[in-house]
Design a protein around this motif. Sequence first.
Motif, PDB file in Angstrom:
ATOM      1  N   ALA A   1       0.829  -1.207   0.000  1.00  0.00           N
ATOM      2  CA  ALA A   1       0.000   0.000   0.000  1.00  0.00           C
ATOM      3  C   ALA A   1       0.863   1.256   0.000  1.00  0.00           C
ATOM      4  CB  ALA A   1      -0.931  -0.011   1.208  1.00  0.00           C
ATOM      5  N   VAL A   2       1.886   1.281   0.863  1.00  0.00           N
ATOM      6  CA  VAL A   2       2.735   2.479   0.959  1.00  0.00           C
ATOM      7  C   VAL A   2       3.558   2.649  -0.319  1.00  0.00           C
ATOM      8  CG1 VAL A   2       4.641   3.556   2.198  1.00  0.00           C
ATOM      9  CG2 VAL A   2       2.833   2.388   3.466  1.00  0.00           C
ATOM     10  N   SER A   3       4.138   1.570  -0.810  1.00  0.00           N
ATOM     11  CA  SER A   3       4.954   1.683  -2.023  1.00  0.00           C
ATOM     12  C   SER A   3       4.116   2.025  -3.243  1.00  0.00           C
ATOM     13  CB  SER A   3       5.724   0.376  -2.255  1.00  0.00           C
ATOM     14  OG  SER A   3       4.835  -0.714  -2.454  1.00  0.00           O
ATOM     15  N   SER A   4       2.822   1.688  -3.219  1.00  0.00           N
ATOM     16  CA  SER A   4       1.927   2.030  -4.326  1.00  0.00           C
ATOM     17  C   SER A   4       1.519   3.491  -4.296  1.00  0.00           C
ATOM     18  CB  SER A   4       0.662   1.165  -4.270  1.00  0.00           C
ATOM     19  OG  SER A   4       0.952  -0.200  -4.408  1.00  0.00           O
ATOM     20  N   ALA A   5       1.597   4.116  -3.121  1.00  0.00           N
ATOM     21  CA  ALA A   5       1.079   5.477  -2.958  1.00  0.00           C
ATOM     22  C   ALA A   5       1.783   6.469  -3.875  1.00  0.00           C
ATOM     23  CB  ALA A   5       1.223   5.915  -1.496  1.00  0.00           C
ATOM     24  N   PHE A   6       3.086   6.350  -4.022  1.00  0.00           N
ATOM     25  CA  PHE A   6       3.852   7.335  -4.793  1.00  0.00           C
ATOM     26  C   PHE A   6       3.532   7.229  -6.283  1.00  0.00           C
ATOM     27  CE2 PHE A   6       6.391   5.625  -1.214  1.00  0.00           C
ATOM     28  CZ  PHE A   6       6.207   6.689  -0.346  1.00  0.00           C
ATOM     29  N   LEU A   7       3.490   5.999  -6.796  1.00  0.00           N
ATOM     30  CA  LEU A   7       3.112   5.814  -8.196  1.00  0.00           C
ATOM     31  C   LEU A   7       1.662   6.232  -8.427  1.00  0.00           C
ATOM     32  CD1 LEU A   7       3.593   4.787 -11.069  1.00  0.00           C
ATOM     33  CD2 LEU A   7       3.065   2.471 -10.269  1.00  0.00           C
ATOM     34  N   ALA A   8       0.808   5.985  -7.439  1.00  0.00           N
ATOM     35  CA  ALA A   8      -0.605   6.343  -7.579  1.00  0.00           C
ATOM     36  C   ALA A   8      -0.786   7.847  -7.716  1.00  0.00           C
ATOM     37  CB  ALA A   8      -1.398   5.817  -6.381  1.00  0.00           C
ATOM     38  N   VAL A   9      -0.031   8.625  -6.949  1.00  0.00           N
ATOM     39  CA  VAL A   9      -0.141  10.088  -7.031  1.00  0.00           C
ATOM     40  C   VAL A   9       0.281  10.561  -8.415  1.00  0.00           C
ATOM     41  CG1 VAL A   9       0.740  12.268  -6.120  1.00  0.00           C
ATOM     42  CG2 VAL A   9       0.169  10.404  -4.555  1.00  0.00           C
ATOM     43  N   VAL A  10       1.351   9.987  -8.953  1.00  0.00           N
ATOM     44  CA  VAL A  10       1.792  10.336 -10.305  1.00  0.00           C
ATOM     45  C   VAL A  10       0.733   9.922 -11.325  1.00  0.00           C
ATOM     46  CG1 VAL A  10       3.559   9.948 -12.071  1.00  0.00           C
ATOM     47  CG2 VAL A  10       4.219  10.137  -9.663  1.00  0.00           C
ATOM     48  N   ALA A  11       0.166   8.725 -11.151  1.00  0.00           N
ATOM     49  CA  ALA A  11      -0.852   8.227 -12.080  1.00  0.00           C
ATOM     50  C   ALA A  11      -2.111   9.080 -12.046  1.00  0.00           C
ATOM     51  CB  ALA A  11      -1.190   6.772 -11.755  1.00  0.00           C
ATOM     52  N   LEU A  12      -2.411   9.687 -10.900  1.00  0.00           N
ATOM     53  CA  LEU A  12      -3.579  10.556 -10.803  1.00  0.00           C
ATOM     54  C   LEU A  12      -3.449  11.738 -11.759  1.00  0.00           C
ATOM     55  CD1 LEU A  12      -6.227  11.439  -9.476  1.00  0.00           C
ATOM     56  CD2 LEU A  12      -4.868  12.488  -7.645  1.00  0.00           C
ATOM     57  N   GLY A  13      -2.290  12.382 -11.741  1.00  0.00           N
ATOM     58  CA  GLY A  13      -2.074  13.480 -12.674  1.00  0.00           C
ATOM     59  C   GLY A  13      -2.067  13.006 -14.116  1.00  0.00           C
TER      60      GLY A  13
END
Length: 340
Positions: A65-77
């Motif tokens: 979950a934590v390691s996915s958070a950073f890629l997820a924020v980039v993917a949101l943009g």
Amino acid sequence: MTVSYEDAVVDKPTVEEPGERGSRRDRLTALAQQHGALVALVVIAAIASLSFDSFATGGNIENMAVSSAFLAVVALGMTFVIITGGIDLSVGSVFVLGGVLAAWGSRYGTVVALLLPLAVCGLIGLINGLLIARSRLAPFIVTLAAMLAARGIMLSITDEGAQTYLVDKKSFFADLGQGKLLGIGVPVWITAVLFITGAVVLRRSRFGQHVYAVGGNEDAAALMGAPVARTKTLVYTLSGLLAGFAGALNAAWLASGVTILGFGMELDAIAAVVIGGTLLSGGLGFVSGSLVGVLLLKVIQNVINQIGSLDSAYQQVVSGAFLVVVVIAQTWLGRRRQVL
């Protein structure tokens, strides 16, 4: 016995009209296009839970979950960008630059550590948007140049990558990456808030309507009065801001501005967004789908690590195969919806 006309009508079996059948198929096709990645995620996670004892443990789930958070924020943009029919190849380098700037600025306090990467990375996104929207340059070329520029700035700050700036682990900034709230990592909470906000903006705001309109048909959107140039500029600025913020969070998590992480992240972000149901051609996309796409990629990576005998490079092979299958499926489903 006399049978009335009304009785005769009631006694007749109901016949489904062709239009109703087409509408039902269209809805099923749309559901498959939107939620196919979620079904794949549930199936793979269930199989992995049964196959590996350590997969469904609290520690492993928290780490994913934590390691996915950073890629997820980039993917949101990236979701906003791709819905408009564009692409942003600079987010990986901007992510690294944001992390380095945050680590460097952390010596002056949390405010500087957050505002500095947001200002610089947001400016890069703004320049991308202006060149694409106002000068009508190709997004691929503009963001490719921005990727090289961001990487050059990062190398100049870090003495060609030889200098690594550290973050004080006792600082409040470090707590943003390493702290926990109700047993869940703070980056996960931040990502959840960002995705909820992104979903509301995309679905409920006038700006979100403009994003879909520009991606669906730019000329038609302009004729309807949508601010096409401003919308494009804003989505690329948003992409730069979120990539820089994700880099800052990653620096807080690692307690350093690592210079080798993030390169190639743009490909992972694009893959996650497309796997989540957003069309590369624009006009259709889902914030929730992008989050599912990120989780699916992370679960696949974790499964490969659980197997142990497979090289980590296989994750890229599997991710690429997934992307090809999803694009083919999206194309087929899109044509099917047009026929129906």
